[in-house]
Structures are given as structure tokens and as C-alpha cells.
Design an enzyme around this catalytic site. Structure first.
Site, PDB file in Angstrom:
ATOM      1  N   PHE A 141       0.864  -1.191   0.000  1.00 22.47           N
ATOM      2  CA  PHE A 141       0.000   0.000   0.000  1.00 22.47           C
ATOM      3  C   PHE A 141       0.895   1.233   0.000  1.00 22.47           C
ATOM      4  CE2 PHE A 141      -2.308   3.602   1.562  1.00 22.47           C
ATOM      5  CZ  PHE A 141      -3.466   3.537   0.799  1.00 22.47           C
ATOM      6  N   ASP A 226       9.195   3.130   2.100  1.00 22.36           N
ATOM      7  CA  ASP A 226       8.003   3.906   2.411  1.00 22.36           C
ATOM      8  C   ASP A 226       7.747   3.767   3.908  1.00 22.36           C
ATOM      9  OD1 ASP A 226       5.497   4.918   2.875  1.00 22.36           O
ATOM     10  OD2 ASP A 226       4.570   4.024   1.104  1.00 22.36           O
ATOM     11  N   LYS A 255       2.143  11.370   7.229  1.00 24.22           N
ATOM     12  CA  LYS A 255       1.287  11.081   8.375  1.00 24.22           C
ATOM     13  C   LYS A 255       1.739  11.810   9.653  1.00 24.22           C
ATOM     14  CE  LYS A 255      -1.197   7.232   6.592  1.00 24.22           C
ATOM     15  NZ  LYS A 255      -0.819   6.102   5.763  1.00 24.22           N
TER      16      LYS A 255
HETATM   17  C1  LIG Z   1      -1.013   6.181   4.280  1.00 27.94           C
HETATM   18  C2  LIG Z   1       0.088   5.653   3.475  1.00 27.94           C
HETATM   19  C3  LIG Z   1       0.420   6.228   2.226  1.00 27.94           C
HETATM   20  C4  LIG Z   1      -0.383   7.323   1.589  1.00 27.94           C
HETATM   21  O1  LIG Z   1      -0.498   8.477   2.354  1.00 27.94           O
HETATM   22  P1  LIG Z   1      -1.674   9.521   2.054  1.00 27.94           P
HETATM   23  O2  LIG Z   1      -1.362  10.687   2.915  1.00 27.94           O
HETATM   24  O3  LIG Z   1      -2.970   8.842   2.433  1.00 27.94           O
HETATM   25  O4  LIG Z   1      -1.627   9.822   0.595  1.00 27.94           O
HETATM   26  C5  LIG Z   1       1.518   5.717   1.554  1.00 27.94           C
HETATM   27  N1  LIG Z   1       2.233   4.704   2.058  1.00 27.94           N
HETATM   28  C6  LIG Z   1       1.935   4.118   3.235  1.00 27.94           C
HETATM   29  C7  LIG Z   1       2.791   3.006   3.749  1.00 27.94           C
HETATM   30  C8  LIG Z   1       0.844   4.553   3.975  1.00 27.94           C
HETATM   31  O5  LIG Z   1       0.532   3.962   5.127  1.00 27.94           O
END
Ligand SMILES: *Cc1c(COP(=O)(O)O)cnc(C)c1O
Length: 399
Positions: A141, A226, A255
Site C-alpha cells: 500500500f 516507504d 502522516k
Molecule cells: C497512508 C500511506 C500512504 C499514503 O499516504 P496519504 O497521505 O494517504 O496519501 C503511503 N504509504 C503508506 C505506507 C501509507 O501507510
């Protein structure tokens, strides 16, 4: 109709139906707790997918936001502002990065990294134009934009949204030999989550990332981690890569970078990757704005100065121990690192959502993921007593 029923009905009538939230309408938050419009209090065990690691409405971040909002909010990058340099300096010191590119959402940070590594591949590595490949993992994700969903393996996330962006090669997560086999002369990067969060808190086997790091170095492949969800204290370290004893070339954070006050993300680069971007080649109206910078600076300050990362490590161990000692016939697995945890239920249990609903009735908010898994990720400031209470409620619900 109660206020919450009215609000839910209006949402149903006017809103796009792209979410299926638990029917709890929240109106206030403080620390680990949130309150609904009927005055009920809940322990938040989702933390907005780890965006509120610092707890809801942290008073110092709030003060910084108010102060900055009354002074200067947005200049665009057409001009400079007096907050960005400090954010760069503080993030570089905190993470050991050499170059930083600020964006807003997590998905934008991912997109930025993809653009940068492709360009790096053509200009530095010498990959033929248009041939760059990025290795990604199944069940990933990374966000919701078109290029990102192009390499999703989740049919809900991907189906119906083509044509898709090419240039991605998907391999199983946790399988270093599959990774080795996927590398070719056109591989510019690997984009991986240290722990797959949305997939259900999937922790790779020990040594996986050491091998990935070796393979990336040996083949001149940029390792992009990520850490938008795993980073900034969630797993009990500033970055989850520290558990693996490796360093990514490019790290994505978002985040909790704002403590939940504002969308702020960043690409942190250890190599020359970000250096390929020249004026006019990438940007964002809001990226690096002074309000975002002031909020992020304070969010990082409280995260480190208030011992939240250490607390996440200690409370994570304690919480997992509690979950593992629960008496229940429907628990298939309990796993986690720091305060990034999951309780996977037996398939016969009939799905995790009903248990999340039952937990809500007991005053604990958690989110089901992938049908059978309850994900638990409270703010990093949670106390022992609050963990004890949470474990007892979970045991009563699934015991
Ligand atoms: C939440 C998340 C994203 C995307 O972030 P948004 O601010 O919702 O666009 C990308 N990678 C990971 C691992 C995430 O948990």
C-alpha cells in the site's frame, strides 16, 4: 434523530461512497482519547492510520500552528519563507538525510520519489529512455494515485482505473531471492514498506532487508523505503529501518510528520537521487509552506523530546505481551513491532469488522483490515493502565 444519525444521513446522501466508516461521529480529541457527538469517550487504537502518533490535539503542536497561522500561512515556492530552512535543518539532523523535498500527502511523496528515481535512472545510471523499472511488492500500500494503484495487487484499489502506468515489477514481499531475480539493467529502484501496514502488519523475515540492501548496493538500485506509516516512532524506533540495521537511499515520511494537524510529507534522500530535479521539473503549491513547516517542526520536537519513541517501544512490548496472553479460541496470530500491532482472527470467526464494532461499543476504536485482522495502533503516548484496559476490552470481545 440524534445529531450523529442526522450527520451520517447527510454524509450518505451527499458524499461519494468511497469509505465505509464505523458509525461513530467524533467531535473532540485529546491525547489517546476521542469523544463522539453523544459524549461517549473512546480510546483511539487507530491514530488516523498513525498520523496522530503524538496524540490528538497535542497542545504544543496546536500552539505552533496557531502562532504560525496568525503570521504567515502560504507563500508558494515562488518565494522563500522563514520556516522551510529550519525544517530542512531539523529533519536532516534527526534522520541523517542530505536532501529533502517537502510535499503534502503521502501519495505525493511516493509519486515524487518515483519521478526522481526514474530521472536518476536515465541521467545517472544510464538506463535507456522510457525503460526504467521499479521493483515493488505484492500486497503493497503506497497510496491512491493512478501510478501508485497501477502497481497495487488489491483488486478494489486497482480494478476499473486503467490504463495503468507501466514500469513496475511486482514480487512477493519478504522473498529476497525473488527480489534478486527481478533485478535487471533497467532496474532503477525498489519501493518497499519496512512492515506492510495495510496488508495486515506483515513483518518480513529476519535478514530480508539486509539482503535487499546488499542487492541494491551491488546492482546500483535505489532503495526507497516507504515509512509513511512505520516511521516517526510507530515501531519503537524513529524509522523502522533501524530494526533491520540498514539505511535506505530514499525514505518517505508523512502522516505523523504533522502530528495529524495538517497534510505534510517529505522525501528524504541519502543519495544523489533528489539532485536530478531541476527548477520547474517538480513542485506543489502547498509543499513546504510555512504553516506546514512550523507544524512539522514542532511535531518532530515533541515526538523526540517527550520520549514518545521510547514509550512506543516499551508499551508496544507490553501491549503485545497482553494480547498474546489473552484467552480466546478465535485468535490465529498476534504480531507487531512497537505500537504497530495486529490480531489476526481465525477465518471461522466471521470477519474482523463485527469485532471492531463490538470494541466500539466498549469504548475502543480499532480498524479491521483484510477481513480477518484487527489492526491496533494507539497514539505513542499510551500508558500502561490504558494498555491494560485496552487488552481487557479486547479479551472480553474476542474471548
Ligand atoms: C497512508 C500511506 C500512504 C499514503 O499516504 P496519504 O497521505 O494517504 O496519501 C503511503 N504509504 C503508506 C505506507 C501509507 O501507510
Amino acid at each position: 434523530m440524534t445529531t450523529s444519525e442526522k450527520l451520517i444521513a447527510t454524509e450518505q446522501r451527499l458524499g461519494a461512497n468511497n469509505y465505509k466508516p464505523l458509525d461513530v461521529v467524533l467531535t473532540r480529541g485529546e491525547g489517546v482519547y476521542v469523544w463522539d457527538t453523544d459524549g461517549n469517550r473512546y480510546l483511539d487504537c487507530l491514530s488516523a492510520y498513525s498520523a496522530v502518533n503524538q496524540g490528538h490535539c497535542h497542545p504544543k503542536i496546536l500552539a505552533a500552528m496557531i502562532e504560525q497561522a496568525g503570521r504567515l500561512t502560504l507563500t508558494s515556492r515562488a518565494f522563500r519563507n522563514d520556516q522551510l530552512a529550519y525544517l530542512y535543518e531539523e529533519l536532516a539532523a534527526l534522520t541523517g538525510s542530505h536532501k529533502i523535498l517537502p510535499m503534502n500527502s503521502g501519495a505525493e511523496a511516493v509519486e515524487t520519489a518515483i519521478k526522481a528515481v526514474r530521472k536518476w535512472g536515465y541521467e545517472v545510471k544510464g538506463v535507456p529512455e522510457g525503460q526504467a523499472e521499479i521493483i515493488v511488492c505484492a500486497d503493497n500500500f503506497h497510496g491512491r494515485t493512478l501510478s501508485i494503484i497501477s502497481f497495487s495487487t488489491d483488486p478494489d484499489a486497482r480494478n476499473g482505473f486503467g490504463p495503468y502506468t507501466p514500469g513496475f515489477r511486482i514480487i512477493p514481499f519478504g522473498d529476497a531471492e525473488a527480489f534478486a531475480a527481478a533485478i535487471n539493467d533497467n532496474t532503477v529502484a525498489a519501493l518497499i514498506e519496512p512492515i506492510q501496514g495495510e496488508a495486515g502488519v506483515i513483518i518480513p523475515p529476519a535478514g530480508y532487508f539486509t539482503r535487499i540492501r546488499e542487492l541494491c548496493t551491488a546492482n546500483n538500485v535505489t532503495l526507497i523505503l516507504d515509512e509513511i506509516q512505520t516511521g516517526l516512532g510507530r515501531t519503537g524506533k524513529l524509522l523502522a529501518e533501524e530494526h533491520e540495521g540498514i539505511e535506505a537511499d530514499v525514505t518517505l515520511i508523512g502522516k505523523a510528520l504533522s502530528g495529524g494537524f495538517y497534510p505534510v510529507s517529505a522525501v528524504l534522500s541519502n543519495s544523489e537521487v533528489l539532485g536530478v530535479l531541476k527548477p520547474g521539473q517538480h513542485g506543489s503549491t502547498f509543499g513546504g509552506n510555512p504553516l506546514a513547516c512550523a507544524v512539522a517542526r514542532t511535531a518532530m520536537k515533541v515526538l523526540t523530546e517527550e520520549g514518545m519513541i521510547e514509550n512506543a517501544a516499551a508499551m508496544g512490548d507490553y501491549f503485545l505481551e497482553g494480547l498474546r496472553s489473552m484467552r480466546s479460541n478465535i485468535v490465529r496470530d498476534v504480531r507487531g513491532r512497537g505500537l504497530m500491532m495486529a490480531v489476526e482472527l481465525e477465518p471461522e470467526a466471521g470477519g474482523a469488522r463485527q469485532y471492531c464494532h463490538a470494541l466500539k461499543e466498549r469504548g475502543l476504536l480499532a480498524k479491521d483490515t483484510h477481513d480477518h485482522t484487527i489492526r491496533l495502533a494507539p497514539p505513542l503516548i499510551i500508558s500502561r493502565e490504558q494498555v491494560d484496559w485496552a487488552v481487557s476490552q479486547i479479551e472480553k470481545t474476542i474471548g
